[in-house]
Design a protein around this motif. Structure first.
Motif, PDB file in Angstrom:
ATOM      1  N   ARG A   1       0.967  -1.438  -0.129  1.00  0.00           N
ATOM      2  CA  ARG A   1       0.229   0.002   0.173  1.00  0.00           C
ATOM      3  C   ARG A   1       0.981   1.228   0.061  1.00  0.00           C
ATOM      4  O   ARG A   1       1.863   1.374   0.819  1.00  0.00           O
TER       5      ARG A   1
ATOM      6  N   VAL B   1       1.059   5.176   1.155  1.00  0.00           N
ATOM      7  CA  VAL B   1       0.376   5.659   2.070  1.00  0.00           C
ATOM      8  C   VAL B   1       0.738   7.144   1.938  1.00  0.00           C
ATOM      9  O   VAL B   1       1.642   7.580   2.229  1.00  0.00           O
TER      10      VAL B   1
ATOM     11  N   GLN C   1      -4.731   8.039   5.432  1.00  0.00           N
ATOM     12  CA  GLN C   1      -4.090   6.576   5.288  1.00  0.00           C
ATOM     13  C   GLN C   1      -2.795   6.576   6.304  1.00  0.00           C
ATOM     14  O   GLN C   1      -2.505   5.642   6.883  1.00  0.00           O
TER      15      GLN C   1
ATOM     16  N   TYR D   1       4.023  -1.277   3.430  1.00  0.00           N
ATOM     17  CA  TYR D   1       3.651   0.251   3.354  1.00  0.00           C
ATOM     18  C   TYR D   1       4.859   0.962   2.780  1.00  0.00           C
ATOM     19  O   TYR D   1       5.670   0.834   3.284  1.00  0.00           O
TER      20      TYR D   1
END
Length: 549
Positions: A343, A345, A350, A393
């Motif tokens: 992901r 961010v 977020q 992340y």
């Protein structure tokens, strides 16, 4: 828009590539290739991101035949000989450039700086009388060499590819304390210990800057010598007999006889496909996949080949399955992961959700992405985090792709978690990350540096292939299981990864292989998710060891 000519200070950049803090690389025949890899990666990033119209590489000639040696026999005489394995790599780099059609300039008796100065002089604007003034491009000198400061003027700048920093004539006073037209006087005062050029004893860059700001020039300083401190005045006057010699040593030649045709330096004429055989022989798959002529290591025939640096893919399928598909797309495009949950961010919402999850973790893996391989010379681009299998992340703070988080916000909100000594941080070369984060104002507190998973994987497979290294996980002797139960995690991982033999529990091994990394094809981001990948792999192996004991 004015055309752009990039002039690379060849040997200087090759030296920087050789000493870059990068893992050792070797060809299939055992030849060292780290300098070749780093230099070629730098050059291809330069072509892709800066898009020059013209490109030329200036090289030094035999130092024993330099004209400056006739002026001062001790010039560069105290330098240590270059490392033995640098010469062959330099030859490979020159061969690659020649094969691709990049013009190489070299002239006996002169240094690369003189060749650069000659080109800058030739392409002066019309008012300056340059012999090619009518086709004068904007010139970027790819170097951080202080000797080149004297060449700065409107339309000429210095560019450091590792720092991604540009120095202009307007910016030099703030950086050095003197203007380009004062640069030669500054060098005379300071001297150059690297090249063994004498200067005025006791005068360093700061003092030289102050004196030049106050008196304007070396001539002005001499005219006001009576106003200097006694010792300073004594040293300056004692140096006067050697002053003209030093001036001749530090002043670059602008009249080197060069047979140079700007049209031959057009980047559009480059044929990087002709360099493929050399790169393939050296085993530089990562460089092959970055070549502007497209395709994989074989010029498009092997688009499905898994590339370590531009695809950073971990094996997700059983042996014999097809490899991951091509990255594809222009620079700046993103390919969705084939597996896992990775992901980006880059919004406050977020970020806050990530922090809430991270605050509940007693340990996590991290990695920094930067603009340079040198931790003291780089800027922070982003931070990768992972603490569970299959999820990672990336927090960007600098990007040309889209929104990023303000560094101040990341420093304020993430900083306390990184400072918390109770949370265990795991990473690849945490010393590097500690320095980088410290430079960004973020303190990283860790009890001890964790095993560098990438380096251990490289110890298994010197080719640097993640897939081959991961495959080696299936060859750990089950007899080690007993010993691993009694060891600290790091030592367990060392044994777990380094020893080859009979198969271990395949289910546990397969668990450690089920991950894939988001691909970014850009110089600043070629390993943006590396931290997530390394952390993911690292954490999986730790948990694997724990399950065993």
């Amino acid at each position: 828009m004015a055309r752009s000519l990039f002039i690379i200070d060849g040997h200087a950049q090759i030296y920087r590539a050789y000493f870059a803090p990068f893992a050792p690389l070797t060809s299939p025949t055992g030849q060292p290739t780290r300098a070749v890899h780093v230099f070629c990666t730098m050059l291809l990033n330069l072509l892709r991101n800066r898009r020059p119209d013209y490109l030329v590489v200036a090289l030094d000639a035999d130092e024993s035949l330099l004209l400056r040696r006739q002026i001062y026999p001790e010039y560069k005489a105290h330098r240590e000989p270059p490392p033995e394995d640098l010469g062959p790599q330099e030859e490979h780099i020159i061969a690659i450039l020649a094969a691709a059609g990049v013009p190489l300039l070299r002239r006996t008796g002169y240094e690369a700086d003189d060749l650069i100065a000659t080109l800058v002089h030739r392409f002066r604007p019309p008012a300056g009388g340059g012999i090619y003034a009518d086709e004068a491009p904007e010139i970027t000198i790819v170097s951080r060499d202080k000797d080149l400061d004297q060449l700065l003027r409107p339309g000429v700048c210095l560019y450091d590819p590792l720092k991604d920093e540009t120095v202009t004539a307007e910016g030099l006073p703030a950086l050095k304390g003197w203007r380009p037209e004062q640069a030669i006087d500054a060098q005379i005062l300071v001297g150059d210990s690297v090249d063994n050029v004498p200067g005025v004893p006791g005068i360093g860059p700061k003092t030289a800057a102050r004196l030049l700001q106050q008196y304007g020039s070396l001539e002005g300083i001499l005219a006001h010598a009576a106003e200097l401190k006694p010792k300073q005045r004594e040293n300056l006057l004692a140096f006067m007999p050697d002053m003209e010699r030093t001036r001749r040593l530090v002043t670059l030649h602008t009249d080197v006889p060069l047979d140079f045709d700007l049209a031959q330096a057009q980047c559009a004429r480059q044929r990087w496909d002709r360099a493929r055989p050399i790169l393939r022989e050296l085993g530089l798959r990562r460089v092959l996949e970055q070549l502007p002529d497209g395709g994989g290591p074989d010029g498009g025939a092997d688009q499905a080949a898994a590339g370590e640096s531009t695809r950073l893919v971990a094996a997700t399928s059983a042996p014999g399955d097809a490899a991951a598909g091509p990255a594809g797309g222009a620079a700046g495009s993103l390919r969705a992961p084939d597996g896992g949950d990775y992901r980006l961010v880059n919004t406050p919402e977020q970020f806050e959700a990530l922090l809430a999850d991270l605050a509940r973790q007693p340990e996590f893996a991290l990695d920094t992405e930067t603009t340079s391989l040198s931790p003291v010379d780089c800027d922070l681009v982003g931070i990768s985090l992972a603490w569970e299998v299959g999820r990672g992340y990336f927090i960007p703070v600098r990007s040309v792709y889209g929104p990023v988080l303000p560094l101040d916000l990341v420093r304020r909100r993430l900083g306390p978690l990184l400072r918390d000594p109770a949370r265990r941080k795991i990473g690849q070369n945490l010393k590097y990350d500690l320095i980088v984060l410290g430079g960004a104002g973020i303190d990283l507190v860790t009890t001890k540096e964790r095993l560098a998973a990438m380096q251990v994987l490289d110890a298994i497979d010197r080719k640097g292939s993640f897939a081959a290294a991961a495959h080696a996980l299936h060859r750990v002797p089950s007899a080690l299981t007993h010993a691993i139960r009694r060891l600290e995690d790091d030592l367990a991982l060392t044994l777990f990864l380094r020893v080859a033999g009979a198969p271990l529990d395949n289910n546990l091994c397969e668990q450690s292989l089920k991950m894939v990394v988001l691909h970014r094809k850009n110089s600043l981001f070629y390993k943006t998710t590396l931290g997530a990948f390394v952390g993911d792999l690292f954490m999986t192996l730790i948990y694997t060891c724990r399950q065993m004991g």
